[in-house]
Write an enzyme that holds these catalytic residues in place. Structure first.
Site, short mmCIF file in Angstrom:
data_model
loop_
_atom_site.label_atom_id
_atom_site.label_comp_id
_atom_site.label_asym_id
_atom_site.label_seq_id
_atom_site.Cartn_x
_atom_site.Cartn_y
_atom_site.Cartn_z
N HIS A 144 3.66 -2.25 3.28
CA HIS A 144 3.56 -0.84 2.93
C HIS A 144 4.92 -0.37 2.43
O HIS A 144 5.94 -0.71 3.02
CB HIS A 144 3.14 -0.01 4.14
N ASP B 179 0.85 -1.18 0.00
CA ASP B 179 0.00 0.00 0.00
C ASP B 179 0.89 1.24 0.00
O ASP B 179 1.80 1.36 0.84
CB ASP B 179 -0.92 0.02 1.22
#
Length: 254
Positions: free
Chosen positions: A207, A60
């Site tokens: 992430h 992400d």
């Protein structure tokens, strides 16, 4: 936005297919996918039923790009393709990174325009969150994205319906690295490689802006490969034909 209807519109006519939902891709094409509902709940795809020992690694991208190049270099070293879910703000801030991710052959995924709790928005606002990023990425790369990850993993029936109506497969994860909590490199590796959910069809959440993710990535990839796992981007892992969902959010091809 009205609830999805069980029919499919093609350029040459209209016909009905039981159990299918209408999906409009922004390119103007229309495709059908099996109903994602289980017991009245519309579910995103947490993982996929497959006989292959394949997993998908996803990142992400909502803040920062300090480690993006290092992550891309490690992925290239291991010839691994992954999926990046990007917010509109990240796309605006790092357009050259978006192009580079695309040119490297990784999936480009939608993570909303402003990273809101999607379930708290109206259907129209949900659509705007998706399509604003969709258009930005299309203008930058020419890619029509088809994968959407709701921020915070937050969704309800309407969020899932909106995603499909906008031409997107809603994607969650079955293994959370918790890398954003900054517990350290070894914690990321251990949390993923010893997870009870680690199996063929697993989707791993990381992430690109977390403190230790890039440091953990080389060993993580090597360890999973040594365990016999092959990495594929989410677009290759999920079923884009007929499928149904089980109560855990596992996508099961028909």
């Amino acid at each position: 936005m009205k609830p999805l209807k069980p029919f499919v519109v093609l350029a040459f006519g209209l016909f009905t297919v039981a159990g299918l939902s209408l999906l409009y891709a922004s390119s103007g094409s229309v495709r059908a996918a099996a109903d994602s509902s289980v017991g009245g709940r519309n579910l995103p795809i947490y993982c996929v039923e497959t006989e292959k020992k394949q997993v998908s690694l996803s990142f992400d991208a909502a803040w920062g790009n300090e480690d993006t190049q290092e992550i891309l270099d490690i992925l290239a070293k291991h010839q691994v393709k992954v999926t990046f879910f990007m917010t509109g703000g990240w796309v605006d801030s790092y357009p050259e990174d978006v192009k580079q991710i695309c040119q490297a052959g990784h999936d480009l995924g939608n993570h909303s325009k402003t990273h809101p709790n999607m379930s708290q928005l109206s259907a129209q606002e949900q659509e705007e969150e998706l399509m604003a990023v969709h258009q930005k990425v299309k203008e930058l790369t020419g890619v029509e994205m088809t994968l959407f990850r709701p921020p915070y993993g937050d969704y309800d029936n309407q969020v899932i319906q909106t995603a499909y109506a906008c031409g997107y497969y809603p994607i969650q994860w079955s293994i959370d690295s918790l890398d954003w909590k900054n517990y350290g490199t070894e914690d990321i590796i251990r949390r993923i490689t010893t997870s009870k959910a680690l199996e063929g069809g697993a989707i791993i959440l990381c992430h690109n802006g977390a403190k230790y993710t890039a440091q953990a990535l080389d060993t993580l990839i090597t360890t999973l490969k040594d365990m016999g796992y092959e990495f594929v981007p989410i677009s290759q892992l999920i079923c884009t034909g007929d499928f149904h969902m089980d109560p855990s959010g596992k996508q099961i091809p028909e």
